[in-house]
Design an enzyme around this catalytic site. Structure first.
Site, PDB file in Angstrom:
ATOM      1  N   GLU A 196      63.086  18.313  52.084  1.00 47.96           N
ATOM      2  CA  GLU A 196      62.415  18.885  53.263  1.00 47.96           C
ATOM      3  C   GLU A 196      61.934  17.725  54.116  1.00 47.96           C
ATOM      4  O   GLU A 196      61.412  16.740  53.597  1.00 47.96           O
ATOM      5  CB  GLU A 196      61.215  19.748  52.811  1.00 47.96           C
ATOM      6  CG  GLU A 196      60.331  20.194  53.978  1.00 47.96           C
ATOM      7  CD  GLU A 196      59.190  21.137  53.568  1.00 47.96           C
ATOM      8  OE1 GLU A 196      59.324  21.868  52.566  1.00 47.96           O
ATOM      9  OE2 GLU A 196      58.153  21.121  54.262  1.00 47.96           O
ATOM     10  N   GLU A 232      53.787  18.662  61.914  1.00 49.35           N
ATOM     11  CA  GLU A 232      53.036  19.555  61.041  1.00 49.35           C
ATOM     12  C   GLU A 232      51.560  19.166  61.042  1.00 49.35           C
ATOM     13  O   GLU A 232      51.232  17.987  61.105  1.00 49.35           O
ATOM     14  CB  GLU A 232      53.575  19.494  59.604  1.00 49.35           C
ATOM     15  CG  GLU A 232      52.982  20.588  58.724  1.00 49.35           C
ATOM     16  CD  GLU A 232      53.506  20.576  57.294  1.00 49.35           C
ATOM     17  OE1 GLU A 232      54.109  19.578  56.875  1.00 49.35           O
ATOM     18  OE2 GLU A 232      53.281  21.576  56.593  1.00 49.35           O
TER      19      GLU A 232
END
Ligand SMILES: *[C@@H]1O[C@H](CO)[C@@H](O)[C@H](O)[C@H]1NC(C)=O
Ligand SMILES: *[C@@H]1O[C@H](CO)[C@@H](O)[C@H](O)[C@H]1NC(C)=O
Ligand SMILES: *[C@@H]1O[C@H](CO)[C@@H](O)[C@H](O)[C@H]1NC(C)=O
Ligand SMILES: *[C@@H]1O[C@H](CO)[C@@H](O)[C@H](O)[C@H]1NC(C)=O
Length: 332
Positions: free
Chosen positions: A134, A139
């Site tokens: 990932e 974020e």
């Protein structure tokens, strides 16, 4: 045999190629085609957010997703009180999968504010998470002012940090996400790169380059996007300048063994395993409600700015001429 000067030139050119990755455009996802190329993921949030990820038609009917103001709008409900079923929101994933490449996201706005946990990221759909890897490009949570870029892998991937903006450092070199670990992150200190600071500048551009050697993220605020990033079909990342984050595989992480078959994801969850857990550490947010869930259930107005406005997401692949080959042997 060639004269020595040829050898010197060859060596110099080889080094140059190693740094200068030439790319060509593959996908241009915009207000004209975005929703033809992304699926709505109508599933329970595995990170336990107080969110109800609705399907495409529902999202469009409820005005949570659609073409808007020259871009692609993706957001959470900001008109209704909700119960523990969660606030309606969206998670979209590209239909295509990718191996290596350059990914450039141009965002006019991103979700901001207490309770939010937005992300622009990629992950491997096969093998299943975290073994396909990932890559979190944007974020963060709550009133956070800076961006966190993170890799998550199975066991056996330890990276080093490249030459990045000062202030950024590596949380841990071990990107393993098993056994209670949380991947390896590089956290920026640039307050224009996330949340309200990002939106105050009408957003900006994040670029992520994934090769066998490294995974690199650049951030360009709206008012300082260099030539050769948005205005070309053939970007050259050696002109992108100092990255915001760079994870180098080296001997500690064979990148091609840990990152494969990635889809591109844009999501907005609320509370849950990150935003909810650190609520108490955020003084801006704790002043508004005692828990994240209580805040999200009762304050629809607080989510007016909880949306993405995507100008474009473009993908590029290396042109074959720039792929690094073994230098050709001299002909006799
Ligand atoms: C991408 O598509 C938009 C239209 O949606 C167009 O204006 C733009 O020029 C395209 N960009 C590239 C690099 O092809
Ligand atoms: C939303 O994105 C973050 C990205 O890191 C991810 O960890 C989280 O699981 C996502 N929530 C879901 C599944 O929608
Ligand atoms: C799927 O979406 C529908 C509405 O679009 C919603 O009622 C349902 O709760 C969603 N399911 C999940 C598991 O999120
Ligand atoms: C990481 O950065 C923070 C602040 O930017 C600093 O306080 C900390 O000492 C740094 N850690 C390492 C290991 O360099």
């Amino acid at each position: 045999m060639p004269r020595p000067v040829t050898l010197v030139l060859g060596a110099a050119a080889f080094t140059g190629i190693a740094n200068a990755q030439q790319y060509k455009l593959v996908d241009n996802f915009t207000e004209e085609n975005f929703f033809d190329n992304f699926d709505f993921i109508n599933q329970t949030d595995p990170t336990h957010g107080l969110v109800n990820y609705v399907a495409a038609q529902t999202a469009n009917n409820q005005r949570l997703a659609g073409y808007y103001s020259g871009g692609v709008y993706l957001g959470a409900d900001h008109t209704n009180q909700v119960s523990s079923d969660g606030r309606p929101s969206v998670r979209v994933e590209s239909k295509k999968t990718y191996n290596h490449g350059l990914f450039i996201g141009d965002f006019a706005h991103m979700p901001e504010g207490c309770g939010t946990w937005p992300a622009f990221w990629t992950y491997g759909i096969n093998p299943t998470w975290p073994d396909g890897g990932e890559i979190d490009i944007i974020e963060g949570v709550n009133a956070q002012e800076t961006n966190a870029m993170t890799l998550h892998t199975g066991a056996g991937c330890s990276v080093t940090m490249g030459d990045v903006h000062s202030g950024t450092n590596l949380t841990t070199d071990n990107c393993n996400d098993n056994e209670g670990k949380n991947g390896c992150g590089e956290h920026s200190t640039d307050t224009t790169g996330y949340g309200s600071g990002f939106n105050a500048k009408s957003g900006g551009v994040y670029a992520m380059e994934w090769t066998s050697e490294s995974i690199t993220v650049w951030y360009f605020p709206r008012d300082s996007i260099p030539d050769g990033v948005l205005d070309t079909d053939t970007p050259d990342t050696s002109n992108f300048g100092t990255p915001a984050a760079q994870f180098i595989g080296g001997d500690g992480c064979i990148i091609d063994d840990h990152f494969m078959n990635h889809v591109i994801v844009i999501n907005l969850t609320l509370c849950g395993d990150w935003a909810g857990k650190v609520w108490d550490e955020d003084s801006t947010c704790t002043a508004k409600a005692s828990t994240c869930n209580e805040y999200v259930e009762n304050n629809p107005d607080a989510f007016t700015d909880a949306y993405w406005l995507v100008n474009s997401v473009r993908t590029f692949e290396q042109t074959s001429s720039s792929k690094r080959d073994i230098p050709k042997p001299f002909t006799a």
